[in-house]
Write a protein that holds these residues in place. Structure first.
Motif: not given
Length: 66
Positions: A45-49, A15-22, A32-35
């Motif tokens: 990360a964006t979601f359908s709902n 959901y956050f692309g290729d990020s494997y980091e914590d 949506w979530i911003v981290a």
């Protein structure tokens, strides 16, 4: 329930692309979530709902990532 400050471990189903980091949640809306990762980069990360967003967060609880 707010997830701000919550630690998300690893890939998070991509959901956050290729990020494997914590990453730590800094903001959240209904679908949506911003981290920020451990290197200081903001990720979104964006979601359908809201249900899809909660599935990601609940999956983490099952794996005890919180």
């Amino acid at each position: 329930m707010s997830n701000i400050g919550r630690l998300l471990k690893g890939f998070c189903n991509g959901y956050f692309g290729d990020s494997y980091e914590d990453k730590r949640v800094e903001g959240e809306g209904v679908d949506w979530i911003v981290a920020r990762d451990i290197n200081g980069f903001p990720l979104m990360a964006t979601f359908s709902n809201e249900e899809q967003k909660n599935e990601l967060l609940n999956d983490g609880k099952k794996r005890k990532i919180n």
